[in-house]
Each structure stands twice: as C-alpha cells, then as structure tokens.
Design a protein around this motif. Structure first.
Motif, PDB file in Angstrom:
ATOM      1  N   HIS A  24      -3.929  -8.735   0.948  1.00 50.36           N
ATOM      2  CA  HIS A  24      -3.072  -8.594   2.119  1.00 50.36           C
ATOM      3  C   HIS A  24      -3.056  -9.929   2.862  1.00 50.36           C
ATOM      4  O   HIS A  24      -3.825 -10.843   2.555  1.00 50.36           O
TER       5      HIS A  24
ATOM      6  N   TYR B  49       1.043  -6.585  -3.156  1.00 52.40           N
ATOM      7  CA  TYR B  49       1.491  -5.613  -4.143  1.00 52.40           C
ATOM      8  C   TYR B  49       2.140  -4.406  -3.473  1.00 52.40           C
ATOM      9  O   TYR B  49       1.861  -4.078  -2.315  1.00 52.40           O
ATOM     10  N   THR B  50       2.945  -3.715  -4.238  1.00 50.45           N
ATOM     11  CA  THR B  50       3.316  -2.358  -3.864  1.00 50.45           C
ATOM     12  C   THR B  50       2.152  -1.428  -4.224  1.00 50.45           C
ATOM     13  O   THR B  50       1.279  -1.776  -5.018  1.00 50.45           O
ATOM     14  N   LYS B  51       2.143  -0.252  -3.623  1.00 50.83           N
ATOM     15  CA  LYS B  51       1.102   0.728  -3.909  1.00 50.83           C
ATOM     16  C   LYS B  51       1.079   1.091  -5.386  1.00 50.83           C
ATOM     17  O   LYS B  51       0.014   1.161  -6.006  1.00 50.83           O
ATOM     18  N   ASP B  52       2.259   1.291  -5.974  1.00 51.12           N
ATOM     19  CA  ASP B  52       2.326   1.659  -7.391  1.00 51.12           C
ATOM     20  C   ASP B  52       1.764   0.555  -8.275  1.00 51.12           C
ATOM     21  O   ASP B  52       1.094   0.828  -9.280  1.00 51.12           O
TER      22      ASP B  52
ATOM     23  N   VAL C 271      -0.593  -1.634  -7.523  1.00 50.98           N
ATOM     24  CA  VAL C 271      -2.051  -1.656  -7.417  1.00 50.98           C
ATOM     25  C   VAL C 271      -2.671  -0.597  -8.319  1.00 50.98           C
ATOM     26  O   VAL C 271      -3.617  -0.869  -9.078  1.00 50.98           O
ATOM     27  N   PHE C 272      -2.141   0.613  -8.265  1.00 48.29           N
ATOM     28  CA  PHE C 272      -2.730   1.686  -9.067  1.00 48.29           C
ATOM     29  C   PHE C 272      -2.490   1.473 -10.559  1.00 48.29           C
ATOM     30  O   PHE C 272      -3.325   1.865 -11.389  1.00 48.29           O
TER      31      PHE C 272
ATOM     32  N   GLY D 133      -9.207   0.241  -2.618  1.00 47.97           N
ATOM     33  CA  GLY D 133      -9.374   0.098  -1.182  1.00 47.97           C
ATOM     34  C   GLY D 133     -10.808   0.233  -0.699  1.00 47.97           C
ATOM     35  O   GLY D 133     -11.061   0.248   0.495  1.00 47.97           O
TER      36      GLY D 133
END
Length: 322
Positions: A277, A299-302, A304-305, A321
């Motif tokens: 971030h 990144y987007t959340k998707d 990262v996962f 996180g």
C-alpha cells in the motif's frame, strides 16, 4: 538567554545521569495485527535495510529527525527566527527548507517548539527503559483480557540491541507477553540474548534471491535466512511475513521459493501475505526524500488472493493481511 541554556531545554531527558536510553519514534496502541491479542507497538529507530517500499522511512535513521508537513505550514516563519543556527530557509513554492547538516538535533528542537500549526515534527525521543514500559503498561487491562502484550518494532529493533534487550527483559519481568517484528539482519550474537525474553517472532522475508534482495533492500538475504533457521531451532512461535510488492517480489518463482523455504521450518504458525500500500509515501516527502515507488499502484483484492493461492500449494498456512 544564552545558546547553551536554550539547547538544554531540548537535551535528551536523563542523557547525563548514566541511564540506558533508546530512541523511540512512536507508540501504537490497540494493534491487533502484530502478535496475538490487543497489543501496544513500540517503534524503535534505526534499520540496516533500505527497502524501496518502506512504510516507516522515519525509522531508518537511528537519530531523531525533522518531518516537515508542508500542507500544515502557514508561513509564519517563527521557526526561522527560533533556529539558533539559522539552518531553516523559506523558499518560494517549497515552504521551508532545512539544512540538516547544520541542524543541531537532538540537542535542539526550537523549531518544533514554536510551530503551533504542526508543520514541523521531530520523530525520535530519547527514553529510558522504565519510561517505555510504563507507557506500555497503561493498557495492561486490554492485554490481560485479550492475551495481548507488547510488540517491539521499527525500523529494526535489533539496531538498538542493548536497549532492546533491556526492554524485553523488563517486559517479561512485569509479566507481559512479548513479540518482535524483525527483518533478521543482525548478528546472531545480538539476537540470541533477546530471543530468550520473547514469546513470538514476526519475521519478514522480502525476497528469496540474494542479489534481487540486495537490489530491493541494500543487503543480500543470507544472514536473514540463516537467522530464521536458528530461531526456528529454538522452538519459538514464528509468523513469517511477506510484504508483497508489485513487480518486485511477486513473481510465481519467488512465491514458490518463499513457500518452500517456510514449509521446511518446524515452528512457523503462518505465512502472512502483506499487500503493498502507499500510506507511507507522504512520510518520504516530509523527510525531503524521493519515494522510489512513486506511482506504483496497489493490487486489487482479487490479484492478492490469486498470488497467495500459489503458496497455498505448500504445506503451510497462508493468510492475507496478517
């Protein structure tokens, strides 16, 4: 008022009475991501790494430093008048500029004392062990109810080894749960005595390739990996942390190498993926430094996962996180 008397106002507390002092940049209360339970984080200044994405650049240097928040400045110029060495200059379009080579910190601090607009802040206080632990103990009730305690962070807390050892030993003597956040770049002879007073270790791994690690942080990772193996042999609970930075350490090859290395350890509770971030970027400017990753999008959340899923193929617990 003579200059000598003026400087004494800002002289580090208890610097002349023989007490062990450390440089503390901040305290953070009610943290729930830096060890078990509710915790207070003690940030110590000084770090041997120069990570391109550092979120706490004010903790790199061990000495107190001035942070200038230009948007807060009202242009009153009282700091110019208060500075005994005249190392502050008002520059059109930039606000004030501080000649840090001429600045008398930590013996001074007159500029901050007159800046009621909170544009000038001094990061770094000289504190004794009891002063730090008394601050930590203010939230003892929360620790006892949640299983929390104190976490020593930075910077790199092992950069102040004598002070850190005294803090860790003192915290355990007071019955506090102790944890540390470390990059592992320290001599084992420095680390081992402190580890005897710790309950949990939060350990950063930036990159598995030593030369890429050097490009990203200024040092290679050989000592870091070796120290992590040594800590694991001690039997201490460990959470390995991977600060995931776009285009720097997010390749599938590095993610697999990281997961494979961590999976070989015995006492790792989890591999925590910490997505990049930009919240620390403004502090680089306040220190009059250029942020190396300016403009880099998180990144987007998707995304990262999807990257974390690469490491889930290995026999370790992976979290996002922390």
């Amino acid at each position: 008022m003579t200059l000598r008397k003026r400087f004494q106002i800002f002289r580090p507390k208890a610097a002349d009475n023989g007490r062990l002092l450390g440089v503390v940049s901040d305290f953070q209360r009610f943290s729930i991501h830096d060890g078990p339970g509710i915790r207070t984080i003690v940030f110590l200044k000084g770090c041997p790494l120069r990570c391109q994405w550092c979120q706490n650049p004010e903790s790199m240097q061990a000495r107190p430093e001035i942070l200038y928040i230009r948007n807060n400045c009202i242009g009153c110029n009282q700091c110019l008048e208060a500075c005994p060495t005249h190392c502050i200059e008002a520059v059109s379009g930039r606000g004030i500029v501080i000649d840090k080579a001429a600045c008398l910190l930590p013996l001074c601090g007159a500029c901050q004392a007159v800046c009621y607009a909170n544009a000038i802040n001094i990061c770094g206080r000289y504190l004794g062990v009891d002063e730090v632990l008394e601050e930590v103990e203010l939230d003892r009730e929360f620790y006892e109810r949640s299983g929390g305690g104190v976490t020593f962070s930075g910077g790199e807390p092992f950069a102040q080894p004598r002070f850190l050892l005294a803090l860790a030993a003192g915290a355990k003597a007071r019955g506090l749960h102790t944890a540390i956040e470390t990059c592992g770049q320290a001599d084992w002879e420095v680390m081992e005595p402190v580890l005897a007073h710790l309950d949990t270790v939060l350990y950063d791994l930036k990159h598995m390739d030593p030369e890429i690690h050097r490009r990203l942080t200024g040092v290679d990772n050989r000592r870091i990996l070796d120290n992590l193996r040594r800590i694991d042999r001690l039997g201490l609970p460990i959470r390995v942390r991977l600060p995931l930075v776009p285009g720097r350490n997010d390749s599938p090859e590095n993610l697999r190498a990281t997961a494979a290395f961590v999976a070989e350890l015995t006492h790792v509770e989890a591999l925590d993926v910490l997505p990049y971030h930009r919240m620390g970027e403004p502090k680089w400017g306040q220190l009059d430094k250029d942020y190396p990753l300016h403009g880099l999008a998180p990144y987007t959340k998707d995304a990262v996962f999807a990257l974390a899923a690469i490491m889930e193929a290995y026999p370790i617990r992976v979290t996002v996180g922390g």
